[in-house]
Design a protein around this motif. Structure first.
Motif, PDB file in Angstrom:
ATOM      1  N   LYS A 291      -6.548   9.399  -4.711  1.00 52.41           N
ATOM      2  CA  LYS A 291      -6.514   8.305  -5.679  1.00 52.41           C
ATOM      3  C   LYS A 291      -7.911   7.831  -6.083  1.00 52.41           C
ATOM      4  N   SER A 292      -8.870   7.963  -5.175  1.00 52.38           N
ATOM      5  CA  SER A 292     -10.237   7.565  -5.520  1.00 52.38           C
ATOM      6  C   SER A 292     -11.211   8.219  -4.554  1.00 52.38           C
ATOM      7  N   LEU A 293     -12.325   8.705  -5.100  1.00 48.06           N
ATOM      8  CA  LEU A 293     -13.365   9.327  -4.287  1.00 48.06           C
ATOM      9  C   LEU A 293     -14.712   9.088  -4.952  1.00 48.06           C
TER      10      LEU A 293
ATOM     11  N   ALA B 176       0.856  -1.187   0.000  1.00 45.22           N
ATOM     12  CA  ALA B 176       0.000   0.000   0.000  1.00 45.22           C
ATOM     13  C   ALA B 176       0.893   1.238   0.000  1.00 45.22           C
ATOM     14  N   ILE B 177       0.797   2.028  -1.056  1.00 42.35           N
ATOM     15  CA  ILE B 177       1.664   3.192  -1.223  1.00 42.35           C
ATOM     16  C   ILE B 177       0.835   4.462  -1.112  1.00 42.35           C
TER      17      ILE B 177
ATOM     18  N   ARG C  41      -9.720   7.593  -0.694  1.00 41.54           N
ATOM     19  CA  ARG C  41      -8.385   7.098  -0.320  1.00 41.54           C
ATOM     20  C   ARG C  41      -7.283   7.868  -1.034  1.00 41.54           C
ATOM     21  N   TYR C  42      -6.138   7.851  -0.366  1.00 41.60           N
ATOM     22  CA  TYR C  42      -4.925   8.465  -0.889  1.00 41.60           C
ATOM     23  C   TYR C  42      -3.833   7.417  -1.082  1.00 41.60           C
ATOM     24  N   SER C  43      -4.206   6.181  -1.206  1.00 40.04           N
ATOM     25  CA  SER C  43      -3.208   5.124  -1.424  1.00 40.04           C
ATOM     26  C   SER C  43      -3.655   4.207  -2.540  1.00 40.04           C
TER      27      SER C  43
END
Length: 459
Positions: A367-369, A360-361, A395-397
């Motif tokens: 990254k997704s909403l 998980a980076i 999310r930001y990963s």
């Protein structure tokens, strides 16, 4: 049999995000509590952070009300149920009053909730640098959809009492219920998912007292109470009998500073259908409780990755739990925790549980909403292939898999208003992990099936 129930209630909406809805809701809550009233607070939409603030302030769980995820019946029943024992209920809106899933529809919006719950609505507007323009904006909002019971407006970021007086004089015959002056030093800090998680370090007594006192000075609390008490009765169905099995299933729920993004309605469904929930901390507990399944929700594992990595005893316990083929269900932060490692914004990597073969980076960019619909492509711990439910991603990963093996995937995910499907829902043994925060009101068979899986594989 349909009955009617009287629930004093008010909805705090705004012209958009960042207009001060959360601050006003907290301020009103504290002011009403100071009058000796018991307050229930609700949050429109899928957000987890604002409900944490309201739960902290009220001492009782803040329920989400989301039209798209839950449907009208579940929204109304959840609101009525969670309002019991309170003198007044406050609902905080999401985004702007009319913002929903489509620019051409109120579906999924605060306006939709206002109509379903027939709740008197107040609108907060950023009034900085405005006079008559405030009135123009307020008039447009009030007339946009006459079916929404808009009962007043609050001006935020005003310069002075004289500024508020100018806005009031310019806004006749609109009802101005007061305003808040600029006070950035008392605002609540934010980070990449919005507000910081609620806690005594953020919601200090000094800040809470400040907003209570400010609302008592600047907001017409008595008028807001009058408006709330004018809300019409709601239709209430008689109690439904839920056929539950004996509570012979224990589900361990990861819950601490790291993992606390859960829909309370999901917990309620698990307990209604016969599960006993036992909470544990991946940060602090060296051993798992004696349970038949695990539920690891979302949160901020990237912020606590070092401490999570160092709790090697619990990591080993979770690995052994999975290898015994007992079910583990994980969402977003839970998926990251079950992955091989987490890489934070600074590029540091930390070893995690290692059940899902991927890294998980974290990214500084979103990254997704948005809302998603899930269709299961094979049998999982949530039931047979072909099950559908709804959820949300924020999310930001990204998860970078070590091997793109199709056997890992169990979901097809479709974003709202899109025909494109993506593969997701990572499965290893009886582990199911995903970035989707599922709301089980969209398919009440999900919690039943998860409990059945826990019973089936219990030791």
């Amino acid at each position: 049999m349909i009955q009617e129930i009287k629930i004093p209630r008010i909805l705090v909406s705004g012209t958009g995000s960042g207009t001060g809805k959360t601050t006003l809701t907290i301020a009103l809550t504290k002011a009403l509590q100071a009058k000796g009233l018991k307050v229930s607070v609700f949050k429109c939409g899928p957000d987890y952070l604002d409900p944490g603030y309201h739960s902290f302030v009220t001492g009782k769980t803040c329920q989400n009300l989301d039209g798209w995820l839950m449907g009208k019946g579940s929204v109304i029943s959840s609101f009525i149920s969670a309002s019991q024992g309170s003198d007044i209920s406050i609902i905080e809106g999401v985004m702007g009053l009319f913002d929903g899933h489509s620019p051409n529809s109120e579906a999924g919006s605060t306006a939709e909730i206002a109509k379903w719950l027939q709740v008197p609505t107040i609108v907060m507007i950023d009034a900085s640098g405005m006079a008559a323009t405030f009135s123009a904006i307020a008039s447009g909002i009030k007339n946009y959809d006459p079916q929404i019971p808009i009962r007043g407006f609050v001006a935020n970021y005003i310069g002075s009492k004289s500024h508020l007086s100018i806005i009031e004089n310019a806004s006749i015959p609109l009802q101005i219920l007061g305003g808040f002056p600029k006070s950035y030093e008392h605002s609540f800090p934010e980070r990449h998912l919005g507000l910081h998680s609620a806690g005594p370090d953020i919601l200090t007594e000094e800040k809470l007292s400040f907003w209570k006192n400010l609302s008592e000075e600047w907001i017409d609390i008595e008028k807001i109470l009058e408006i709330a008490n004018s809300a019409p009765p709601l239709p209430k169905e008689g109690p439904k009998e839920i056929q539950t099995k004996a509570k012979d299933c224990k589900i361990g729920v990861a819950y601490d500073e790291t993992f606390h993004f859960y829909y309370e309605d999901n917990f309620k469904k698990l307990t209604d259908y016969g599960a006993e929930l036992i909470f544990f901390s991946p940060l602090k507990d060296a051993k798992l409780p004696e349970v038949d399944g695990l539920y690891i929700g979302g949160g901020y594992p990237e912020l606590f990755a070092d401490s999570l990595e160092k709790n090697k005893n619990l990591i080993e316990e979770i690995r052994n739990f999975a290898n015994s083929e007992r079910p583990i269900y994980a969402e977003c932060g839970g998926l990251m925790y079950l992955s091989s490692e987490i890489q934070n914004i600074e590029g540091q990597s930390f070893s995690m549980v290692g059940l899902i073969p991927g890294k998980a980076i974290m990214s500084p960019k979103l990254k997704s909403l948005g809302y998603v619909e899930v269709h299961t492509e094979k049998r999982t711990i949530l039931g047979e292939a072909g099950i559908r439910f709804r959820g949300h991603q924020f999310r930001y990963s990204d998860l970078i898999l070590e091997n793109e093996d199709d056997s890992l995937f169990s979901y097809h995910i479709r974003k709202r208003n899109s025909e494109k499907n993506t593969k997701e829902g990572y499965t290893v043994l009886n582990v199911l992990a995903s970035y989707v925060h599922a709301h089980w009101a969209s398919n009440p068979e999900i919690p039943k099936n998860f409990i059945d899986s826990c019973r089936r594989f219990k030791i």
